[in-house]
Design a protein around this motif. Structure first.
Motif, PDB file in Angstrom:
ATOM      1  N   ARG A  29       0.832  -1.210   0.000  1.00  0.00           N
ATOM      2  CA  ARG A  29       0.000   0.000   0.000  1.00  0.00           C
ATOM      3  C   ARG A  29       0.864   1.256   0.000  1.00  0.00           C
ATOM      4  N   GLN A  30       1.930   1.242   0.768  1.00  0.00           N
ATOM      5  CA  GLN A  30       2.818   2.406   0.808  1.00  0.00           C
ATOM      6  C   GLN A  30       3.463   2.626  -0.557  1.00  0.00           C
ATOM      7  N   ARG A  31       3.820   1.555  -1.227  1.00  0.00           N
ATOM      8  CA  ARG A  31       4.352   1.680  -2.591  1.00  0.00           C
ATOM      9  C   ARG A  31       3.288   2.308  -3.499  1.00  0.00           C
ATOM     10  N   ALA A  32       2.046   1.880  -3.348  1.00  0.00           N
ATOM     11  CA  ALA A  32       0.965   2.435  -4.164  1.00  0.00           C
ATOM     12  C   ALA A  32       0.799   3.932  -3.921  1.00  0.00           C
ATOM     13  N   CYS A 356      17.932   2.377 -16.160  1.00  0.00           N
ATOM     14  CA  CYS A 356      17.766   3.827 -16.020  1.00  0.00           C
ATOM     15  C   CYS A 356      17.437   4.227 -14.587  1.00  0.00           C
ATOM     16  N   ARG A 357      17.668   5.492 -14.294  1.00  0.00           N
ATOM     17  CA  ARG A 357      17.156   6.053 -13.054  1.00  0.00           C
ATOM     18  C   ARG A 357      15.635   5.926 -13.062  1.00  0.00           C
ATOM     19  N   GLY A 358      15.114   5.521 -11.932  1.00  0.00           N
ATOM     20  CA  GLY A 358      13.679   5.283 -11.837  1.00  0.00           C
ATOM     21  C   GLY A 358      13.295   3.827 -11.941  1.00  0.00           C
ATOM     22  N   ASP A 359      14.189   2.991 -12.515  1.00  0.00           N
ATOM     23  CA  ASP A 359      13.949   1.551 -12.549  1.00  0.00           C
ATOM     24  C   ASP A 359      14.134   0.970 -11.150  1.00  0.00           C
ATOM     25  N   PRO A 360      13.533  -0.204 -10.873  1.00  0.00           N
ATOM     26  CA  PRO A 360      13.742  -0.830  -9.559  1.00  0.00           C
ATOM     27  C   PRO A 360      15.214  -1.061  -9.224  1.00  0.00           C
ATOM     28  N   GLU A 361      16.043  -1.283 -10.250  1.00  0.00           N
ATOM     29  CA  GLU A 361      17.470  -1.492 -10.006  1.00  0.00           C
ATOM     30  C   GLU A 361      18.176  -0.182  -9.625  1.00  0.00           C
ATOM     31  N   ARG A 362      17.605   0.941 -10.024  1.00  0.00           N
ATOM     32  CA  ARG A 362      18.165   2.263  -9.720  1.00  0.00           C
ATOM     33  C   ARG A 362      17.028   3.164  -9.259  1.00  0.00           C
ATOM     34  N   PRO A 363      16.470   2.874  -8.097  1.00  0.00           N
ATOM     35  CA  PRO A 363      15.207   3.510  -7.700  1.00  0.00           C
ATOM     36  C   PRO A 363      15.340   4.993  -7.363  1.00  0.00           C
ATOM     37  N   VAL A 364      14.262   5.712  -7.619  1.00  0.00           N
ATOM     38  CA  VAL A 364      14.154   7.073  -7.118  1.00  0.00           C
ATOM     39  C   VAL A 364      13.645   7.007  -5.679  1.00  0.00           C
ATOM     40  N   THR A 365      13.772   8.101  -4.957  1.00  0.00           N
ATOM     41  CA  THR A 365      13.324   8.170  -3.569  1.00  0.00           C
ATOM     42  C   THR A 365      11.982   8.878  -3.474  1.00  0.00           C
ATOM     43  N   GLU A 366      11.393   8.787  -2.301  1.00  0.00           N
ATOM     44  CA  GLU A 366      10.169   9.555  -2.051  1.00  0.00           C
ATOM     45  C   GLU A 366      10.419  11.035  -2.286  1.00  0.00           C
ATOM     46  N   ALA A 367      11.580  11.526  -1.851  1.00  0.00           N
ATOM     47  CA  ALA A 367      11.912  12.939  -2.055  1.00  0.00           C
ATOM     48  C   ALA A 367      11.974  13.286  -3.537  1.00  0.00           C
ATOM     49  N   ALA A 391       1.207  15.997  -1.972  1.00  0.00           N
ATOM     50  CA  ALA A 391       2.139  15.068  -1.333  1.00  0.00           C
ATOM     51  C   ALA A 391       1.600  14.594   0.008  1.00  0.00           C
ATOM     52  N   ASP A 392       1.021  15.487   0.768  1.00  0.00           N
ATOM     53  CA  ASP A 392       0.490  15.100   2.079  1.00  0.00           C
ATOM     54  C   ASP A 392      -0.689  14.148   1.936  1.00  0.00           C
ATOM     55  N   LEU A 393      -1.611  14.467   1.029  1.00  0.00           N
ATOM     56  CA  LEU A 393      -2.785  13.610   0.847  1.00  0.00           C
ATOM     57  C   LEU A 393      -2.407  12.232   0.324  1.00  0.00           C
ATOM     58  N   ALA A 394      -1.482  12.188  -0.637  1.00  0.00           N
ATOM     59  CA  ALA A 394      -1.121  10.910  -1.258  1.00  0.00           C
ATOM     60  C   ALA A 394      -0.265  10.048  -0.350  1.00  0.00           C
ATOM     61  N   LEU A 395       0.688  10.657   0.330  1.00  0.00           N
ATOM     62  CA  LEU A 395       1.660   9.883   1.092  1.00  0.00           C
ATOM     63  C   LEU A 395       1.241   9.619   2.531  1.00  0.00           C
ATOM     64  N   HIS A 396       0.412  10.476   3.098  1.00  0.00           N
ATOM     65  CA  HIS A 396       0.088  10.345   4.523  1.00  0.00           C
ATOM     66  C   HIS A 396      -1.402  10.378   4.827  1.00  0.00           C
ATOM     67  N   GLY A 397      -2.218  10.769   3.864  1.00  0.00           N
ATOM     68  CA  GLY A 397      -3.636  10.961   4.137  1.00  0.00           C
ATOM     69  C   GLY A 397      -4.438   9.680   4.096  1.00  0.00           C
TER      70      GLY A 397
END
Length: 412
Positions: A29-32, A356-367, A391-397
Motif C-alpha cells: 500500500r505504501q508503494r501504491a 535507467c534512473r527510476g527503474d527498480p534497479e536504480r530507484p528514485v526516492t520519495e523525495a 504530497a500530504d494527501l497521497a503519502l500520509h492521508g
C-alpha cells in the motif's frame, strides 16, 4: 473474497481473478501511495495542455484520464511495455466515495492485472498494438472490481468482458493526433464499467486470452506465460524522471552521466535497442510530441545544459536545439536489443548504462517524487502549496474525497 488458488487448467482469466483476491499488505500500500503521487504530478503538469479543452464534461476521472499521459512522465512497466498509472488511477478516482485504503488496494490489483496480461504480449503485438490500451482495460476492470468487492467469478467475468472489446493501434504514432491519451480514457471508461456489469450478473468469455478466437490468436504470434508470483507486480514498475518517451530515457541518463563528468561533447553517437529506434529515431521533430519521441532531441537537450523537463520539448526548444540535433547519430546495438525489454539500455559516446534512473534497479526516492510533483505543479500553473497538499494527501492521508476535491479544483 475468496483466497483459493485456481486450478492450473482453469482459464487464464479465472486464475488471474483468484490471484487478485489476495489481501494487500501495508508495505505494498505504501508503494501504491508513491504511484498515486506520481500520477497526481502528471495530471497537475498537464492541466494547461492543449488536450484539456477536449475533456468536454465535468467528470474528473475522464479529464484526468486524458491528462495523465500527456507529458510522457507516467510510470512504466518494462516487460509489459505499458503505463499502468494513468489507466488505473483514473479508474479508481471515478469512485469518489471509496476510502483511501480501498483505493490503494484497488490500485495494486489494477496494476497486477494490467501488468499480468500486458507482460504476456509478444513483440508482434507490440509492433502493432499499444499495450497501455490493450492491457489497460484489464487493469481498469480489476481496479473497479476491487472497489466493488467483486468475488472471483464476478472479477473473472469483468476481465473477460473487458478483453472482449480491447484494442489500440500504433498507427497514431504516424500522425499528429491525441489518440494516445484517448486510449487511456477509453480503457478507464470501457474497462471500469465491466466490473459494474459483472456485479449485476453480466458474463464474459473466460477463455478470452487463450481461446481459438481470443486476444492472443488475434494479436500475438508467441504469447508468453502469465506469471502468478507471491508478491505484487507494482514493485516492478519504473518511475519516469524526464518528460520524454521511455525509449529516450536511457540516452538521457547516459548524457547526464557524461555531462556530470565533463565528458559530454559533440559529435554524439547513440547505440541502443531496436524498438528505441523504431519509436524515437526522429532527427527533425516539428512538434512537442515528436520531440519527446526523438533520441536526437533528447541528447541535444542535455548537451545544452537542460534537464529534460516539459519546457525542453516545446516548439521554442525544438528550434533552439536544431544545431545540436544535427550532431547526433543513432544505431542499433544487437547486444542491447538482446537484453530488452527486461532492460532498457543505451550507449552514448562509449558510456553504456543497462538500466535507467527510476527503474527498480536504480530507484528514485520519495523525495525525488515529491520534487517531481513540485516541478510539474509549477509547469501546470499551480502554487507550491498545491504540490505540498498533494504530497500530504497521497503519502500520509486517509481521505479519498479530499483527493477528489483537490483534482476538482485543479481541473475546473
Amino acid at each position: 473474497m475468496s483466497g483459493q488458488i485456481a486450478a492450473a487448467d482453469a482459464p487464464l482469466l479465472v486464475q488471474l481473478a483468484h490471484h487478485l483476491q489476495r489481501p494487500v499488505d501495508e508495505a505494498t500500500r505504501q508503494r501504491a501511495r508513491l504511484h498515486l503521487l506520481d500520477w497526481l504530478a502528471c495530471v497537475a503538469g498537464a492541466r494547461q495542455a492543449a488536450v484539456k479543452p477536449f475533456a468536454f464534461d465535468a467528470n474528473i476521472a475522464s479529464t484526468a484520464a486524458l491528462l495523465g499521459n500527456v507529458l510522457e512522465m507516467d510510470d512504466v512497466h518494462r516487460l509489459g511495455r505499458l503505463h499502468p498509472g494513468p489507466v488505473v488511477w483514473c479508474s479508481i478516482v471515478a469512485d469518489y466515495e471509496a476510502g483511501l485504503d480501498a483505493w490503494l488496494d484497488a490500485a495494486v490489483r489494477g496494476y497486477e492485472a494490467m501488468i499480468g496480461v500486458g507482460a504476456t504480449f509478444d513483440d508482434w503485438h507490440y509492433a502493432h498494438f499499444h499495450p497501455t490500451s490493450t492491457a489497460g482495460l484489464f487493469g481498469a476492470a480489476a481496479a473497479v472490481a476491487s472497489l466493488q468487492e467483486c468475488d472471483v467469478s464476478e472479477t473473472a467475468h469483468a476481465l473477460g468482458l473487458a478483453g472482449s472489446v480491447t484494442g489500440g493501434l500504433w498507427q497514431m504514432r504516424h500522425e499528429d493526433t491525441m489518440a494516445k491519451q484517448w486510449h487511456v480514457a477509453n480503457a478507464m471508461v470501457s474497462g471500469g464499467s465491466t466490473a459494474v456489469w459483472a456485479r449485476r450478473g453480466m458474463t464474459g468469455p473466460l477463455s478470452l486470452l487463450e481461446g481459438p478466437q481470443g486476444l492472443y490468436a488475434a494479436t500475438c504470434r508467441a504469447p508468453k506465460p502469465m506469471l502468478f508470483g507471491p508478491g505484487w507486480r507494482i514493485e516492478e514498475v519504473s518511475f519516469k524522471p524526464w518528460a520524454a518517451c521511455r525509449h529516450a530515457h536511457p540516452v538521457i541518463d547516459c548524457a547526464l552521466e557524461l555531462r556530470a563528468a565533463g565528458r559530454l561533447a559533440a559529435p554524439f553517437h547513440v547505440e541502443t535497442y531496436a524498438d528505441a529506434l523504431a519509436f524515437c529515431d526522429k532527427p527533425h521533430p516539428t512538434t512537442d510530441v515528436e520531440a519527446k519521441f526523438s533520441l536526437q532531441h533528447a541528447v541535444a537537450v542535455i548537451a545544452d545544459g537542460r534537464n529534460a523537463t516539459p519546457a525542453d520539448f516545446t516548439p521554442e526548444a525544438i528550434t533552439a536545439l536544431a544545431p545540436l540535433r544535427r550532431q547526433v547519430t543513432v544505431a542499433e546495438d544487437p547486444a542491447i536489443t538482446a537484453r530488452y525489454p527486461a532492460h532498457f539500455g543505451a550507449r552514448l559516446n562509449g558510456l553504456e548504462l543497462v538500466d535507467c534512473r527510476g527503474d527498480p534497479e536504480r530507484p528514485v526516492t520519495e523525495a525525488d517524487i515529491i520534487a517531481k510533483m513540485h516541478m510539474l505543479a509549477n509547469w501546470g500553473g499551480l502554487p507550491p502549496s498545491e504540490a505540498d497538499r498533494a504530497a500530504d494527501l497521497a503519502l500520509h492521508g486517509n481521505d479519498a474525497a479530499a483527493v477528489v476535491a483537490m483534482l476538482d479544483k485543479w481541473l475546473k
